[in-house]
Structure formats: C-alpha cells, structure tokens
Design a protein around this motif. Structure first.
Motif, short mmCIF file in Angstrom:
data_model
loop_
_atom_site.label_atom_id
_atom_site.label_comp_id
_atom_site.label_asym_id
_atom_site.label_seq_id
_atom_site.Cartn_x
_atom_site.Cartn_y
_atom_site.Cartn_z
N UNK A 134 -4.18 13.78 -33.54
CA UNK A 134 -5.07 12.95 -34.43
C UNK A 134 -6.34 12.65 -33.75
N UNK A 135 -6.23 12.32 -32.47
CA UNK A 135 -7.49 11.98 -31.79
C UNK A 135 -8.35 13.24 -31.61
N UNK A 136 -7.81 14.34 -31.31
CA UNK A 136 -8.58 15.68 -31.03
C UNK A 136 -9.02 16.00 -32.52
N UNK A 137 -8.23 15.84 -33.52
CA UNK A 137 -8.80 16.26 -34.96
C UNK A 137 -10.07 15.36 -35.35
N UNK A 138 -9.90 14.17 -34.85
CA UNK A 138 -10.99 13.04 -35.41
C UNK A 138 -12.29 13.13 -34.50
N UNK A 139 -12.21 13.76 -33.11
CA UNK A 139 -13.50 14.09 -32.60
C UNK A 139 -13.94 15.38 -32.40
N UNK A 140 -12.96 16.47 -32.25
CA UNK A 140 -13.51 17.79 -31.76
C UNK A 140 -13.81 18.72 -32.82
N UNK A 141 -14.79 19.35 -32.77
CA UNK A 141 -15.23 20.52 -33.55
C UNK A 141 -14.92 21.85 -32.66
N UNK A 142 -15.04 22.77 -33.27
CA UNK A 142 -15.03 24.30 -32.61
C UNK A 142 -15.80 24.10 -31.64
N UNK A 143 -15.65 24.63 -30.35
CA UNK A 143 -16.81 24.75 -29.12
C UNK A 143 -16.74 23.36 -28.63
N UNK A 144 -16.40 22.22 -28.96
CA UNK A 144 -16.86 21.25 -28.23
C UNK A 144 -15.88 21.22 -26.76
N UNK A 145 -16.32 20.55 -25.65
CA UNK A 145 -15.60 20.51 -24.64
C UNK A 145 -14.81 19.44 -24.46
N UNK A 146 -13.51 19.73 -24.13
CA UNK A 146 -12.52 18.49 -23.60
C UNK A 146 -12.23 18.57 -22.13
#
Lengths: 438, 325
Positions: free
Chosen positions: A121-133
């Motif tokens: 859920x956290x990743x879905x809320x914050x991350x767009x394709x290409x964003x860095x984690x």
C-alpha cells in the motif's frame, strides 16, 4: 488409435502473452526457485525459509477462545469490517508499539493483510514507475518484489555492522538528485535485518533521521522482528524518535503467528487517509476474523510472556547456528552475529558462488537462500542467508555440517579447475523461496 | 477360459528428491487429473517411506511413475516395482539406466549407427587427478567449440551450459558437477531443435508428430521450458516430409536401441542440410502444461487422458500375461 493428418499449430502456450501489463515482465519460472521444491521434504535441513516456529503457542486454549469467539461474537467477527481496521484492534496495536517506545494514536494506524500488504500500500501510494526507492544492500526479498511490481528503480545503500552507512546514504541522495531522479523513500529494517541480522545502532538511527530531515526523505521502517531481541531491551524504533519522516510497518506474524495475516502501518495523518482509501480499493477491509482472534489473544493471553518464550526458543537456535558455523565452515567464510530475529548472513570464501552451488547443497540435503535474491542488481553471489528460526537446534547443527561438506567440495572443485575470484557469476536474478519453505 | 483380473487403483508417483521435483509434481498432477477425467481411480503419491506399504495394501495396483531425475528415472524405482511385483507404466530398470545416463546412451546410439554429436564423459575425479588444464585443452581439440557441457544424469537443461571458448569451460564444468559427479561434454549441433515422442501401440513403437522448439531467448533452458509464453512451439515441426520421417525413424530407432518401453521422447537437432542428430532421450518425459509430449499427443489428434488410460491398461495386460507366462 491411428494418426490422422495433423494441422499445424504454432503456439507460445500463453494466449494472453500480448495482454500482460509491462510490470509482469520477468515473472518467469526460475530453476533456482524450483530447487526449493525439495526443501520441504523432511530429509532436507532447510535453512532457507523464514517460517516462525509457533509450536510453543498454547494451541488448545487458543482453540477454546476461538470457539467462544465464533459462538458469542461470530456475527461481527465473520462480517465485513472497517477499511482502516477495527478500532479495538488499532487500540491494541498502540499498546504493542509502546513496547518499543512508540507513542501513537489509534487513528493513525491502518490494519493490513500482513505487513507485506502494508508495504504494498505504501509503495502504491508513493511510487510512480521510474521513481527511486532506496534500500539497504542487501534488502528483504519480498520488498524488492513489491518495489519491482510498481516499476520502481531500487538503489541499494551499503551497510556495515551498525546498519546503513550515513555517507553512502548521502551519496545516493546526491547522485539521484544530480541524475534528476525522484527518491520516494528509504526502506529499512533497523532490527535484525532480513537478510543480514544486523541491527542499527542508536547513534546510527539518529544520523539516519538527521539525513532524512535534511533531505526531506521519507523513511519506511519495517520492524517485524524488533520484539524478538535477545538483549535486555529492544532498541528505540525510528518512529519513536521522529513521527514526521517515518512510516512504520508492524506485524503479528513473528510475535504471534503468521497465518492470521495481520500487520499494520502507522503513518502521518495525511498519508494515512490515502492508505485507507487504497486499502478499501485493494481488499475492502483487512481480515476481520483475524483481527477479532488476535484481539482475543492479546486480551486473554499473556502475549508478553509468549514473546519471552519465543526469545528463549530462538536464542537456543541462534546459538546452535553460530556454534555449527564455527565448527563446520571452512577458512575464509565469515558471518554475522545477530542479537535477535531469524537470520545469519554468510560471506563465502572468495570465488565461490552460492547460486551455482545450490544444486550440490540440495543433493547434500541442505538448503539456504542465495545472496542474489536480496539484491536488485545481481550482487550477492558470494553470500547466503541462513535461517535459524524453524529447525530444531540439532537439525541446525546438522545443516551446518552438511553445508560445510558442500563448501569443501565446492572449494576443491574451484581449486581443481583453477577458478579465481573473477570466475563468471550467475546473474540469474531470482526470488528466494516461497515463504512457506520451512 | 478364465476372466482376466482387472487392475485396481492407479498410483501416480511424482515428486521425489531430485532437482526436478517441482517439474515432477506438476507432471504428476496433470497425469492424475487426466486419468480421473477418464473415470479412473487414482492415488497420488510421493516417494516416501510409506510407499511400499501403500502399494502392498492395494489390490492389483498399477503404478504410473512420473518422476524426473534421480531414482525415479534411473531405474531404481522401476527395480523396486519389479521386486514388489507391481505393474507399472514405462521402461524396465535396465533400459531406464541406459537412457538416463547420457554417458551410456550416447555411445549405444553411436554403436547402432545413428547420428549423434561427438561427446566425452568425464567424472570430476579425473580432472582432480590428472590436472584440469591438460584435459580442458584435450576436450577443446577433440570436441571443438562451441560445445555443450551437461550433467550426465539430469534433465530439464539443469546444469547445462553452451561453451564458446576454452576460457569458459572450467566454470561450465563446475556448473555441471554441481548436479552430479559425471559430466558430458558434447559437440554443439546447430540447427532446428525438435522433439519426437514415441508411444508403443500393442508393442509397436509409433512416432508422434515432431514439435519444433523456438525459445524467445534462443536457449531452451529451465525458464524457457516451464514458463508459458517464453517459447514458441510449432507442431508438426516445419520440416519437409522426408526430414520429418527421418526424425521419426531416429526417435523410434533410439527407443529400440535402448530397449525402452511404452513411451519415450527423443530430443533431436536437424542440421541445416536436413540430417537429424540424436541429442538425448527421456524415458519419463515431462507431462506439464508446457511440456512437449502433451502437445504432440494433441497434434496427433489423440486425447491425453485416453492415452494415459491406454498406457495403464497396456501395463496391466503385460503384467497379467507375464504372470501367466
């Protein structure tokens, strides 16, 4: 049957092949993962999976409590519930987190289907394709899988025996910024990290949070093992030191039992709102019956006492593994010395490749998880993760003995063929075993 | 004339402790379901210490081994079934041993005058005792590059490496020896990759239409074999009639030379000049959703479940006739 004149068929055996989303690319069968099919057989000592050992739970009493739950409150417990999680559950989670000095409000908690879903859920809320984690090097295989599913770019940050190295974290942030990349958060497991077993020192935690503040970086703190410390007191959670920059993930899987699939996320208010709506879109609500069952357990049973029982049981297993490694590993092998959790991280003698060696280990009836599973970039071939959580101490010792023989054979093979440290590596990026591989 | 006894439950044996356990479990489930769909009584079993007791407790069971690799394919299990006087589908122990060990099957095929790649089979002790450098050089001279290095007793392309230059050979050898102490080093045969299944009908081997294999990655490795979508299969293969017949004859000849029974699948490469070259044979072919045998069966217009049932009936009839004999 006679043979008729056949008509030609040209098939890839998957009629949906052109319809899949791009994020499914790479979801293929893996020879390495298939080898773990043998690991569930009793002949094999599996040091591969991360299954908690729950045999010490008071199962008969739990059974009676669940019976009462169904007969007395079944119409509620087996009904749909709140997307955020049941209020009584969230109140109790506040109490559990207080054990690690976290002061939180039940309104800021979202109950999830295990902390794995919290991470999703956290990743879905914050991350767009290409964003860095950003993630530790190495990091939890399940988290890497989630980040990949959302097409994040995973940048590993090196760590030492005290956790993430602050200079490396700063360098990664500067480098990503210079490249015009958006860093969405740092994912970290501060206590008994999976896979290394390393715990961040308190000083390192302060430095990490200072960097987060300086760079306005969100930190996702994943803490499933924190209460399974073998020291006198758990270290303070990152969330207990900073409530602005930390999203905290918790779980009942290790301190109670994983089958209920109940975890949670504690997030700043604005984030929590989005998480609730996302949770509703994903599952409508987290498992209601499981929440009632866990609430019953927390209310009626000595759960703190049970954690002490778990600690002693895991201490015995940890000690067995460390003793077995001392006795059976060849020179040139090193490993971590965890003070809790489930895992030891082994570094093999130069030139050895844990993935290439796995078939030999399976033949010798011992299994481990290859180091490459914990990196998004193909590193880790010289490492392996050993779990001490599930087998008995005697089996753990036997597993390390078998592993020692495998390493000796592999070293001899490398000596025979004159393979040096620059031997070709296996970059078959693979996931580790499924979670139920004991 | 007395009535022949009918057979009892079919025991589909799958799993085992080999590196191909996962494939075997999938094959076993498929065969078991296909037989159940035919109204047959099926028991699925792994190779466990309870197996002998299970078989002894059943009235006239017929075993259907769907084990890949290890004791399920090297004749060990078949020997046990013979000892227990249990009817079973597939080849006898000796034939299984010949087919499973590439170091044995290859020379037998060559002795029969069938085309196969140049090969050498070496245990890892040989390298240790004689020194790897000289042997590696000799292999390069004798076999030539590119070459294929593979474990002598394994399947599903596990431990197989294509080696293009001498410098890559030591690592490939170590990779093959991870799966066992005997490795086969053979000439790489370039051409069209096909597989031909042979099914015996009333004791007569019949070749099914060849299936042509075109992996997306160019290499028919484990991932390409067991991930739907990763390989293109063309069945019947795009071969001229003459070449297709030659492939069928080669597969039947290999089946006969090795003394196989009931079913087998030969892997063949057709050189650009149309010459089929035998690569290896499987006495326990894969039966998964992406395996080659079920595709060939379908292309032949047969029903997979009916075929499995016929193999069981044939095994039982053979068993009864051997008892009478």
């Amino acid at each position: 049957m006679s043979l008729p004149e056949p008509s030609r068929r040209d098939s890839r055996l998957d009629p949906y092949i052109d319809a899949y989303a791009e994020r499914t690319h790479g979801l293929t069968v893996s020879a390495v993962r298939a080898l773990f099919a043998v690991a569930n057989r009793p002949e094999v000592v599996s040091l591969a999976g991360g299954m908690p050992n729950i045999t010490d739970l008071p199962r008969e009493a739990l059974g009676r409590a669940v019976d009462r739950l169904i007969s007395e409150r079944g119409t509620q417990a087996m009904q749909y519930g709140s997307g955020q999680g049941e209020p009584f559950m969230r109140e109790q989670i506040v109490e559990v987190m207080a054990e690690e000095h976290i002061h939180a409000h039940a309104d800021d908690i979202v109950v999830t289907c295990g902390s794995q879903q919290a991470l999703d859920l956290v990743t879905r809320v914050f991350v767009d394709p290409g964003d860095v984690v950003l993630a530790e090097a190495p990091s939890y295989v399940g988290a890497i899988g989630t980040f990949r599913a959302y097409q994040a770019e995973i940048v590993h940050v090196s760590m030492d025996e005290h956790g993430i190295e602050p200079d490396a974290l700063r360098a990664a942030l500067v480098s990503c910024k210079a490249a015009g990349k958006r860093v969405k958060f740092l994912y970290t497991i501060p206590n008994f990290q999976n896979p290394t077993g390393v715990t961040q020192s308190v000083e390192r935690r302060r430095e990490l949070l200072a960097i987060a503040k300086e760079h306005d970086l969100m930190v996702v703190e994943d803490n499933p093992y924190g209460l399974l410390t073998l020291e006198a007191e758990p270290k303070p959670a990152l969330r207990s030191m900073d409530d602005e920059h930390v999203i905290y993930l918790g779980s009942f899987s290790k301190i109670f039992a994983p089958g209920f699939r109940v975890g949670w996320v504690l997030a700043p208010h604005a984030v929590r709102e989005k998480l609730v709506l996302t949770q509703e879109a994903a599952t409508l609500c987290p498992p209601v019956f499981s929440q009632f069952a866990i609430a019953t357990y927390l209310h009626e049973f000595d759960w703190r006492g049970q954690i002490k029982v778990y600690r002693e049981m895991y201490r015995e297993r940890r000690d067995a593994m460390l003793a077995g490694l001392v006795e059976h590993m060849p020179p040139g092998t090193t490993w971590t010395h965890p003070n809790g959790g489930f895992f030891v991280w082994v570094t093999l003698p130069e030139g050895l490749d844990s993935q290439a060696m796995l078939p030999r280990a399976i033949s010798a009836r011992v299994a481990y998880t290859t180091g490459t599973a914990f990196y998004a970039d193909g590193l880790g071939s010289r490492n392996m993760r050993l779990s001490f959580c599930f087998p008995t101490p005697e089996r753990i010792i036997e597993g390390t003995r078998r592993l020692g023989e495998v390493l000796a054979q592999e070293l001899e093979m490398h000596h025979t063929f004159g393979l040096g440290v620059d031997a070709p590596r296996h970059f078959d990026l693979t996931t580790g075993p499924a979670p139920d591989i004991s | 004339m007395t009535d022949q006894p009918t057979h009892g439950p079919i025991v589909v044996l799958a799993g085992g402790l080999s590196h191909e356990r996962d494939v075997s479990l999938r094959s076993g489930r498929r065969v078991a379901q296909a037989l159940r769909d035919q109204g047959r009584e099926v028991i699925e079993s792994d190779l466990t210490p309870d197996l002998i007791e299970l078989l002894r407790g059943l009235q006239n069971p017929v075993a259907f081994p769907v084990l890949h690799g290890g004791v399920g394919e090297d004749g060990g299990l078949q020997q046990v079934l013979t000892l227990l006087d249990v009817a079973y589908v597939g080849s006898e122990p000796g034939a299984c041993r010949r087919a499973f060990n590439k170091a044995v099957a290859g020379p037998l095929i060559a002795q029969a005058g069938l085309a196969r790649p140049r090969l050498a089979a070496l245990p890892h002790d040989m390298f240790r005792e004689l020194g790897a450098a000289a042997l590696v050089a000799a292999l390069g001279e004798r076999i030539g590059f590119p070459m294929i290095v593979k474990p002598a007793r394994s399947g599903s392309a596990l431990g197989c490496t294509k080696v293009n230059a001498a410098a890559e050979l030591p690592s490939a050898m170590v990779g093959a020896y991870s799966y066992g102490d005997l490795a086969v080093i053979e000439e790489f045969v370039d051409g069209t990759e096909v597989a031909v299944t042979v099914i015996e009908q009333d004791g007569v081997p019949v070749a099914l239409p060849a299936v042509e294999i075109r992996p997306n990655s160019g290499i028919y490795d484990y991932t390409a074999r067991y991930t739907a979508g990763e390989t293109r299969f063309i069945v019947p293969a795009e071969l001229g009639d003459e070449v297709a017949d030659a492939c069928a004859e080669l597969a039947i000849a290999a089946h006969r030379v090795l003394g196989l029974r009931d079913l087998s699948r030969s892997d063949i490469v057709v050189r650009p000049d149309g010459t089929p070259v035998f690569i290896e044979v499987n006495s326990a072919p894969g039966m998964t959703e992406t395996s080659l045998l079920p595709q060939e069966v379908e292309a032949a217009g047969w029903d997979f479940g009916v075929l499995c049932g016929q193999l069981v009936d044939g095994a039982w009839a053979r068993h009864v006739s051997e008892r009478v004999g």
